[in-house]
Design an enzyme around this catalytic site. Structure first.
Site, PDB file in Angstrom:
ATOM      1  N   CYS A  54      -0.792 -10.791  -2.261  1.00 30.59           N
ATOM      2  CA  CYS A  54      -1.134 -10.639  -0.839  1.00 30.59           C
ATOM      3  C   CYS A  54      -2.582 -11.038  -0.580  1.00 30.59           C
ATOM      4  O   CYS A  54      -2.898 -11.616   0.470  1.00 30.59           O
ATOM      5  CB  CYS A  54      -0.942  -9.192  -0.388  1.00 30.59           C
ATOM      6  SG  CYS A  54       0.730  -8.600  -0.607  1.00 30.59           S
TER       7      CYS A  54
HETATM    8  C1  BEZ Z   1       1.372  -8.608  -4.664  1.00 28.81           C
HETATM    9  O1  BEZ Z   1       1.354  -8.735  -3.459  1.00 28.81           O
HETATM   10  O2  BEZ Z   1       0.504  -9.034  -5.366  1.00 28.81           O
HETATM   11  C2  BEZ Z   1       2.514  -7.893  -5.314  1.00 28.81           C
HETATM   12  C3  BEZ Z   1       3.128  -6.855  -4.640  1.00 28.81           C
HETATM   13  C4  BEZ Z   1       4.156  -6.185  -5.273  1.00 28.81           C
HETATM   14  C5  BEZ Z   1       4.585  -6.585  -6.532  1.00 28.81           C
HETATM   15  C6  BEZ Z   1       3.972  -7.650  -7.173  1.00 28.81           C
HETATM   16  C7  BEZ Z   1       2.925  -8.310  -6.556  1.00 28.81           C
END
Ligand code: BEZ
Length: 212
Positions: free
Chosen positions: A45
């Site tokens: 994200c």
């Molecule tokens: C992320 O946004 O980095 C993420 C969120 C949940 C699981 C794996 C990665």
């Protein structure tokens, strides 16, 4: 509720990283992109929000306003934005909705209980100036979005909203487009003065009409 293409994008009021907003007021007559994230301070994200900030001029060129969402509270968003700006060399100035009560997530179907009971999935909704839903894409939490694809679909949507054309597989801005089947070849010859390439009666290409 599960939202489908052509549905009215529900309006809402929400607390965001830039203050309280009314979604429709924020959008005005622009196109809109609302995208959800599993959680703050997550690595994928972080890169996605950074990329969105870095593409600010591309979204502006396309008359498109963006908003992100996660179910974390606003103070957490503000701390995370500092990290995003620092690590992605950007300046996040679009709102990130603090959807702690999951009001917006539920309106837009961003919680998929079999994926996670609490976190939103990685969904993205494109909304037209008519407030209708034009595109919904959902990725798993572990896969970051392809923002070239997001811009490509916006280009296609904005083109096909104004001309009787569709865009073929892997089309990119500037490439030939397809005349929709509802237009007769006789009418197409008038509508598309740049010419037609008639491969089959149902497969007719023409140069992209809205560029020189
Ligand atoms: C992320 O946004 O980095 C993420 C969120 C949940 C699981 C794996 C990665």
């Amino acid at each position: 509720m599960s939202l489908r293409l052509g549905d009215i994008a529900p309006n809402f009021k929400a607390i965001t990283s830039i203050g309280e907003i009314d979604f429709y007021e924020y959008l005005g007559n622009s196109w809109g992109i609302l995208f959800s994230h599993p959680a703050d301070y997550t690595p994928v994200c972080t890169t996605e929000l950074g990329k969105t900030a870095l593409l600010k001029s591309e979204f502006e060129k396309r008359g498109t306003k963006v908003l992100a969402l996660s179910v974390d509270p606003v103070d957490k968003h503000l701390g995370w934005i500092n990290d995003i700006n620092e690590t992605q060399n950007c300046s996040v100035d679009f709102p990130i909705i603090a959807d702690n009560d999951r009001h917006v997530s539920e309106l837009y179907g961003f919680i998929h209980p079999n994926a996670s009971a609490t976190a939103t999935v990685r969904s993205l909704v494109i909304i037209g100036p008519d407030k209708l839903v034009k595109l919904i894409i959902t990725y798993p939490a572990s896969t970051g979005r392809n923002f070239n694809e997001v811009l490509r679909v916006l280009d296609s949507l904005q083109l096909t909203a104004h001309y009787s054309v569709a865009t073929p597989a892997n089309w990119n801005h500037g490439e030939d487009v397809i005349v929709v089947p509802a237009v007769s070849t006789e009418d197409a010859q008038k509508k598309f003065p740049k010419g037609l390439n008639i491969v089959k009666p149902y497969l007719r290409y023409t140069p992209q009409p809205n560029i020189d």
